[in-house]
Design a protein around this motif. Structure first.
Motif, short mmCIF file in Angstrom:
data_model
loop_
_atom_site.label_atom_id
_atom_site.label_comp_id
_atom_site.label_asym_id
_atom_site.label_seq_id
_atom_site.Cartn_x
_atom_site.Cartn_y
_atom_site.Cartn_z
N GLN A 173 15.17 40.24 25.94
CA GLN A 173 14.84 41.65 26.19
C GLN A 173 13.39 41.81 26.66
OE1 GLN A 173 16.04 43.45 22.40
NE2 GLN A 173 17.60 44.60 23.51
N TYR A 184 26.72 38.38 21.00
CA TYR A 184 25.33 38.82 20.85
C TYR A 184 24.70 39.09 22.21
CZ TYR A 184 24.65 38.37 15.83
OH TYR A 184 24.69 38.58 14.47
N TRP A 185 24.97 38.22 23.17
CA TRP A 185 24.38 38.39 24.50
C TRP A 185 24.87 39.67 25.17
CZ3 TRP A 185 20.37 36.17 26.70
CH2 TRP A 185 20.15 36.37 28.07
N HIS A 232 20.44 32.65 17.38
CA HIS A 232 21.22 33.38 18.38
C HIS A 232 20.68 34.80 18.58
CE1 HIS A 232 22.81 34.12 14.41
NE2 HIS A 232 23.54 35.14 14.82
N TYR A 233 20.27 35.43 17.50
CA TYR A 233 19.68 36.77 17.56
C TYR A 233 18.31 36.72 18.22
CZ TYR A 233 17.38 41.01 15.79
OH TYR A 233 16.68 42.19 15.67
N SER A 269 13.36 45.68 20.86
CA SER A 269 13.44 44.24 20.62
C SER A 269 13.19 43.98 19.14
CB SER A 269 12.44 43.51 21.52
OG SER A 269 12.51 42.12 21.36
N TRP A 278 27.75 33.59 20.32
CA TRP A 278 26.64 33.69 21.27
C TRP A 278 26.93 34.74 22.34
CZ3 TRP A 278 21.76 31.73 21.66
CH2 TRP A 278 21.40 30.72 20.75
N ASN A 285 23.40 42.81 22.89
CA ASN A 285 21.95 42.96 22.79
C ASN A 285 21.24 42.95 24.12
OD1 ASN A 285 22.68 42.79 20.11
ND2 ASN A 285 21.29 41.13 19.60
N VAL A 286 21.79 42.23 25.09
CA VAL A 286 21.09 42.09 26.37
C VAL A 286 21.82 42.83 27.50
CG1 VAL A 286 20.18 40.46 28.08
CG2 VAL A 286 20.17 39.85 25.64
N THR A 336 18.28 36.52 22.02
CA THR A 336 18.59 37.77 22.73
C THR A 336 17.39 38.71 22.72
OG1 THR A 336 19.53 38.90 20.78
CG2 THR A 336 21.04 37.59 22.14
N LYS A 337 16.62 38.69 21.63
CA LYS A 337 15.46 39.58 21.55
C LYS A 337 14.34 39.11 22.47
CE LYS A 337 17.41 42.44 19.49
NZ LYS A 337 17.44 43.90 19.74
#
Length: 264
Positions: free
Chosen positions: A161, A109-110, A153-154, A140, A106, A113-114, A157-158
Motif C-alpha cells: 500500500q 489478503y492481496w 502475509h499481512y 496502511s 495470500w 488489502n491491495v 500487503t501493508k
C-alpha cells in the motif's frame, strides 16, 4: 484550524465500525457527505443510524459491497460513481504461521488489502483529476515497516500500500489531487477488541488495560506505551483529507505511537 469539507463526497471503505467509522464520523463532522460501506445491509444501516445520531443533519449514503474481489468493487461503483475523497480502509488481518499460510490465503489478503484500493483508485481518480481536487488515503499499518513474524502475509500487503500510494501521488502530480498513506499502530478497534476478548474475560481487565499490556509486551518500542484510540487515527486522516493538507502528498504518516523506531 477549522476543517471545512462542505460539498465534498467522501467514500470510506469498510466504515461500519472501528477506524473506518471513526474516519467517516470525522469527515461528516467537517461537512462532507459520507458514503458508508460494509458487507451487509444490517451493519451498514446500523452504522448510518449511529452516524445520524452523532452528527445531526449529516448527508450519508449506503453502499453494500464486499470489496474482496472485482465484482464487489463494481457493485460499489454503481452506487458511488464519483467521489472527492477516497479512504481505502478495507482490510483483513490475523496471525498465522508462515509455513501454514497457503496460496489461497495470500491471494485473499492481496485482493482485499491491495487490489480493492487499486480498483477504486483507478475508477475514481480520473474524476478527481478532471475536477482539479481530490484526496486518496490508504490506511496502511506500522506493520508495513515493522513486519510481524507471525503476520508476514499481512505485513507484505501493508508495505504494498505504501508503494501504491507513493506511485499514485507521482501519477497525479500537479493535478490538485493528493495521495497519502496513514499508518496506525496498535489501535483499540473492533478487531483488536475481538482479539483481546478472551483475555479480558479471563482477567476481568478493561480493553484499555489489556491494550496497554499488549503494547508493552509486543511493541515495547512504543513511545506512548498504550494502544491508540480510533479517534486518534481518524484525526490524522481527516487532516490529510482537508484543504489545509494540500502540500502533503506521497507521504507515509504514522499514527503508531512511536512504535517504529525511526526519526524520519
Amino acid at each position: 484550524m477549522k476543517i471545512d469539507l462542505t460539498g465534498k463526497v467522501a467514500l470510506v471503505t469498510a466504515s461500519t465500525g472501528g477506524i473506518g467509522f471513526a474516519i467517516a464520523r470525522g469527515l461528516a463532522e467537517s461537512g462532507a457527505e459520507v458514503v458508508i460501506n460494509g458487507r451487509s445491509e444490517a451493519t451498514v444501516n446500523k452504522a448510518i443510524q449511529t452516524l445520524q445520531q452523532a452528527v445531526p443533519g449529516v448527508a450519508v449514503r449506503a453502499s453494500i459491497a464486499d470489496l474482496s474481489d472485482a465484482q464487489g468493487v463494481e457493485t460499489l461503483l454503481r452506487t458511488v460513481p464519483h467521489a472527492d475523497i477516497l479512504v481505502n480502509n478495507a482490510g483483513i488481518f490475523g496471525p498465522q504461521d508462515f509455513y501454514a499460510t497457503d496460496d489461497e490465503t495470500w491471494e485473499t489478503y492481496w485482493q482485499t488489502n491491495v487490489m480493492s484500493g487499486v480498483r477504486l483508485s483507478r475508477a475514481l481518480l480520473p474524476g478527481m483529476i478532471a475536477r482539479g481536487w481530490g484526496r486518496v488515503v490508504f490506511i496502511s499499518s506500522e506493520s508495513a515497516l515493522n513486519i510481524p513474524a507471525d503476520m508476514i502475509h499481512y505485513g507484505v500487503t501493508k508495505t504494498a500500500q505504501l508503494s501504491l500510494a507513493r506511485g499514485l501521488a507521482k501519477f497525479a502530480a500537479g493535478s490538485g489531487v493528493t495521495v497519502n498513506s496513514v499508518l496506525p499502530g496498535p489501535t483499540m478497534s473492533d478487531g483488536f477488541a475481538a482479539m483481546m476478548k478472551d483475555e479480558m474475560e479471563k482477567s476481568g481487565k478493561s480493553l484499555e488495560t489489556v491494550g496497554k499490556e499488549f503494547v508493552m509486551a509486543n511493541r515495547p518500542s512504543s513511545v506512548i506505551q498504550r494502544a491508540a484510540s480510533v479517534e486518534e487515527v481518524a484525526n490524522m486522516v481527516v487532516y490529510v483529507c482537508s484543504m489545509q493538507a494540500s502540500a502533503t502528498s506521497g507521504a507515509a504518516l504514522r499514527v503508531d505511537g512511536g512504535v517504529v523506531d525511526d526519526i524520519v
